[in-house]
Design a protein around this motif. Structure first.
Motif, PDB file in Angstrom:
ATOM      1  N   VAL A  39      25.172 -35.706 -10.426  1.00 27.40           N
ATOM      2  CA  VAL A  39      24.847 -36.060  -9.044  1.00 27.40           C
ATOM      3  C   VAL A  39      23.487 -35.453  -8.743  1.00 27.40           C
ATOM      4  O   VAL A  39      23.339 -34.231  -8.698  1.00 27.40           O
ATOM      5  CB  VAL A  39      25.901 -35.513  -8.055  1.00 27.40           C
ATOM      6  CG1 VAL A  39      25.459 -35.777  -6.615  1.00 27.40           C
ATOM      7  CG2 VAL A  39      27.260 -36.140  -8.317  1.00 27.40           C
ATOM      8  N   GLN A  40      22.476 -36.302  -8.587  1.00 23.61           N
ATOM      9  CA  GLN A  40      21.117 -35.839  -8.307  1.00 23.61           C
ATOM     10  C   GLN A  40      20.818 -36.033  -6.830  1.00 23.61           C
ATOM     11  O   GLN A  40      20.811 -37.157  -6.324  1.00 23.61           O
ATOM     12  CB  GLN A  40      20.095 -36.594  -9.152  1.00 23.61           C
ATOM     13  CG  GLN A  40      18.660 -36.131  -8.910  1.00 23.61           C
ATOM     14  CD  GLN A  40      17.651 -36.887  -9.760  1.00 23.61           C
ATOM     15  OE1 GLN A  40      18.021 -37.739 -10.566  1.00 23.61           O
ATOM     16  NE2 GLN A  40      16.379 -36.583  -9.580  1.00 23.61           N
ATOM     17  N   LEU A  41      20.572 -34.930  -6.137  1.00 25.00           N
ATOM     18  CA  LEU A  41      20.303 -34.978  -4.708  1.00 25.00           C
ATOM     19  C   LEU A  41      18.831 -35.276  -4.441  1.00 25.00           C
ATOM     20  O   LEU A  41      17.985 -35.184  -5.337  1.00 25.00           O
ATOM     21  CB  LEU A  41      20.700 -33.648  -4.068  1.00 25.00           C
ATOM     22  CG  LEU A  41      22.143 -33.193  -4.300  1.00 25.00           C
ATOM     23  CD1 LEU A  41      22.379 -31.840  -3.642  1.00 25.00           C
ATOM     24  CD2 LEU A  41      23.133 -34.228  -3.777  1.00 25.00           C
ATOM     25  N   THR A  42      18.522 -35.593  -3.203  1.00 22.20           N
ATOM     26  CA  THR A  42      17.140 -35.917  -2.842  1.00 22.20           C
ATOM     27  C   THR A  42      16.224 -34.708  -2.961  1.00 22.20           C
ATOM     28  O   THR A  42      15.005 -34.861  -3.088  1.00 22.20           O
ATOM     29  CB  THR A  42      17.083 -36.462  -1.406  1.00 22.20           C
ATOM     30  OG1 THR A  42      17.731 -35.529  -0.522  1.00 22.20           O
ATOM     31  CG2 THR A  42      17.781 -37.806  -1.304  1.00 22.20           C
ATOM     32  N   CYS A  43      16.788 -33.513  -2.951  1.00 21.97           N
ATOM     33  CA  CYS A  43      15.983 -32.301  -3.104  1.00 21.97           C
ATOM     34  C   CYS A  43      15.615 -32.049  -4.561  1.00 21.97           C
ATOM     35  O   CYS A  43      14.799 -31.169  -4.861  1.00 21.97           O
ATOM     36  CB  CYS A  43      16.733 -31.093  -2.551  1.00 21.97           C
ATOM     37  SG  CYS A  43      18.319 -30.783  -3.376  1.00 21.97           S
ATOM     38  N   GLY A  44      16.232 -32.793  -5.482  1.00 22.61           N
ATOM     39  CA  GLY A  44      15.953 -32.635  -6.899  1.00 22.61           C
ATOM     40  C   GLY A  44      16.989 -31.831  -7.651  1.00 22.61           C
ATOM     41  O   GLY A  44      16.947 -31.756  -8.881  1.00 22.61           O
ATOM     42  N   CYS A  45      17.939 -31.235  -6.943  1.00 26.15           N
ATOM     43  CA  CYS A  45      18.983 -30.454  -7.605  1.00 26.15           C
ATOM     44  C   CYS A  45      20.048 -31.376  -8.197  1.00 26.15           C
ATOM     45  O   CYS A  45      20.313 -32.458  -7.671  1.00 26.15           O
ATOM     46  CB  CYS A  45      19.626 -29.478  -6.620  1.00 26.15           C
ATOM     47  SG  CYS A  45      18.515 -28.153  -6.072  1.00 26.15           S
ATOM     48  N   HIS A  63      22.529 -25.225  -3.336  1.00 30.54           N
ATOM     49  CA  HIS A  63      21.692 -24.382  -4.189  1.00 30.54           C
ATOM     50  C   HIS A  63      20.375 -23.985  -3.519  1.00 30.54           C
ATOM     51  O   HIS A  63      20.079 -22.801  -3.354  1.00 30.54           O
ATOM     52  CB  HIS A  63      21.392 -25.101  -5.503  1.00 30.54           C
ATOM     53  CG  HIS A  63      20.495 -24.337  -6.424  1.00 30.54           C
ATOM     54  ND1 HIS A  63      20.872 -23.156  -7.020  1.00 30.54           N
ATOM     55  CD2 HIS A  63      19.215 -24.583  -6.838  1.00 30.54           C
ATOM     56  CE1 HIS A  63      19.889 -22.704  -7.777  1.00 30.54           C
ATOM     57  NE2 HIS A  63      18.868 -23.550  -7.675  1.00 30.54           N
ATOM     58  N   CYS A  64      19.594 -24.969  -3.093  1.00 29.67           N
ATOM     59  CA  CYS A  64      18.260 -24.668  -2.548  1.00 29.67           C
ATOM     60  C   CYS A  64      18.233 -24.638  -1.025  1.00 29.67           C
ATOM     61  O   CYS A  64      17.211 -24.274  -0.433  1.00 29.67           O
ATOM     62  CB  CYS A  64      17.239 -25.670  -3.069  1.00 29.67           C
ATOM     63  SG  CYS A  64      17.421 -27.343  -2.381  1.00 29.67           S
ATOM     64  N   GLN A  65      19.337 -25.047  -0.394  1.00 29.11           N
ATOM     65  CA  GLN A  65      19.482 -25.037   1.064  1.00 29.11           C
ATOM     66  C   GLN A  65      18.566 -26.029   1.778  1.00 29.11           C
ATOM     67  O   GLN A  65      18.391 -25.964   2.988  1.00 29.11           O
ATOM     68  CB  GLN A  65      19.247 -23.627   1.621  1.00 29.11           C
ATOM     69  CG  GLN A  65      20.284 -22.610   1.180  1.00 29.11           C
ATOM     70  CD  GLN A  65      21.694 -23.011   1.605  1.00 29.11           C
ATOM     71  OE1 GLN A  65      21.954 -23.215   2.789  1.00 29.11           O
ATOM     72  NE2 GLN A  65      22.598 -23.136   0.639  1.00 29.11           N
ATOM     73  N   GLN A  66      17.973 -26.942   1.036  1.00 32.60           N
ATOM     74  CA  GLN A  66      17.152 -27.978   1.670  1.00 32.60           C
ATOM     75  C   GLN A  66      18.064 -29.007   2.324  1.00 32.60           C
ATOM     76  O   GLN A  66      19.130 -29.339   1.803  1.00 32.60           O
ATOM     77  CB  GLN A  66      16.257 -28.645   0.624  1.00 32.60           C
ATOM     78  CG  GLN A  66      15.318 -29.700   1.205  1.00 32.60           C
ATOM     79  CD  GLN A  66      14.351 -30.234   0.164  1.00 32.60           C
ATOM     80  OE1 GLN A  66      13.935 -29.503  -0.735  1.00 32.60           O
ATOM     81  NE2 GLN A  66      14.002 -31.509   0.275  1.00 32.60           N
ATOM     82  N   ASP A  67      17.645 -29.522   3.469  1.00 37.55           N
ATOM     83  CA  ASP A  67      18.432 -30.538   4.173  1.00 37.55           C
ATOM     84  C   ASP A  67      18.458 -31.817   3.338  1.00 37.55           C
ATOM     85  O   ASP A  67      17.404 -32.342   2.963  1.00 37.55           O
ATOM     86  CB  ASP A  67      17.816 -30.816   5.543  1.00 37.55           C
ATOM     87  CG  ASP A  67      18.736 -31.658   6.429  1.00 37.55           C
ATOM     88  OD1 ASP A  67      19.771 -32.129   5.927  1.00 37.55           O
ATOM     89  OD2 ASP A  67      18.411 -31.834   7.611  1.00 37.55           O
TER      90      ASP A  67
END
Length: 256
Positions: A39-45, A63-67
Motif C-alpha cells: 500500500v503506497q500512500l501519497t506521502c511516499g510511505c 510513519h511520517c505524520q503527513q496528511d
C-alpha cells in the motif's frame, strides 16, 4: 518498489502463499508463491495491507505524520493510495472505507463475525456461509475437539444487519442487492417461516448436499421482516432492484 520495505514492520513488500496447504507434512516440499503486498500512500510511505490497517488511526500517515487525506469531487473525505497485490495494481484506490471498517471492528470485535457473514452473502459464497453457521453453532464435523468460543448465536448471525462498504441491511438484503439467489434461498431455508412446500425441489436437494435439514431452521424473527438503514424490507428492495427478483415477488417468497 523493489528496495522498499514496510514502514511498520520493516519487512519486504510481499507475502508468501503456500500453494500446497493441504499436503501432509513430510510428504512433499511446500510450494510457495511470492506475491506483492504493498500500500503506497501519497506521502511516499509503503505498508503491507494488514500493517496499514493495524497502524492507521487518523488521516495522517502513521510513519511520517503527513496528511494523506483529501476530498473527493462530491466532498467526501478519502485516502487515496496505490495498492499492489495478487490482483495487480490499483491506482487511485480509496482505502479509507476499509481502514474505517477495520478500526470499527477493532473497537467492537464482537461485530467481526457479523461483518464476515454479510461479506460472504455479498460474494455468494454459500459453502462459507454454511461452514460459518456450523462453526458458530458447534456443529462442525471436524475432529477439532476444542470448545467453540462463546459469541454470537446462529439465530443472531443469520439475522445480523449492518452497514459498511456497499452492504446495507440483513444477509437477505445483501443477497438481493448483489443478485445472489442461492444465498437468498439458503437464508429463507434457515431464517424464515416460508412454507416448505414453496421451496423448489432443486433447493431441497441442495440442502441435502450441504448436509442441512429442516431441523436446522433457526427460531427468531422472520428475516423477511428485517429492514435496512432506509427502512426497506427485502421485498421492498427487490421491487427497486427488479430483474430476477420480480418472480420472487409474484410468488410471495419475500413476504405478502
Amino acid at each position: 518498489m523493489a528496495d522498499e520495505t514496510c514502514c511498520s514492520c520493516n519487512e519486504p513488500l510481499y507475502i508468501e502463499i503456500d500453494l500446497d496447504s493441504d499436503v501432509e507434512d513430510g510428504k512433499a516440499a511446500a510450494s510457495l508463491e511470492t506475491i506483492p503486498d504493498d500500500v503506497q500512500l501519497t506521502c511516499g510511505c509503503h505498508y503491507h495491507w494488514e500493517c496499514f490497517m493495524e497502524a492507521y488511526t487518523m488521516t495522517k500517515c502513521p510513519h511520517c505524520q503527513q496528511d494523506i487525506s483529501s476530498l473527493s469531487p462530491s466532498g467526501q473525505q478519502q485516502v487515496i493510495c496505490t495498492v499492489r497485490n495478487e490482483g495487480g495494481v490499483q491506482e487511485h484506490f480509496d482505502i479509507l472505507p476499509s481502514a474505517a471498517e477495520e478500526a470499527y471492528l477493532r473497537t467492537y470485535p464482537e461485530e467481526r463475525e457479523g461483518h464476515a457473514f454479510l461479506s460472504f452473502c455479498r460474494d455468494g459464497d454459500v459453502d462459507a456461509i454454511v461452514h460459518m453457521i456450523k462453526d458458530v453453532g458447534g456443529l462442525d464435523d471436524s475432529d477439532d475437539e476444542d470448545e467453540v468460543e462463546a459469541g454470537v448465536s446462529v439465530p443472531e448471525l443469520l439475522r445480523y444487519s449492518g452497514t459498511f462498504e456497499g452492504i446495507d441491511g440483513s444477509g437477505l438484503h445483501v443477497a438481493i442487492r448483489y443478485g445472489r439467489e442461492e444465498v437468498a434461498w439458503l437464508l429463507l431455508v434457515l431464517a424464515s417461516s416460508l412454507s416448505w412446500s414453496e421451496f423448489p425441489p432443486e433447493v431441497l436437494q441442495a440442502m441435502n448436499s450441504l448436509r442441512l435439514t429442516k431441523d436446522d431452521r433457526q427460531p427468531g424473527i422472520d428475516i423477511r421482516a428485517i429492514k435496512d438503514a432506509s427502512g426497506r424490507t427485502p421485498k421492498a428492495l427487490a421491487q427497486d432492484v427488479g430483474g430476477a427478483w420480480d418472480s420472487w415477488i409474484s410468488a410471495s417468497r419475500l413476504g405478502a
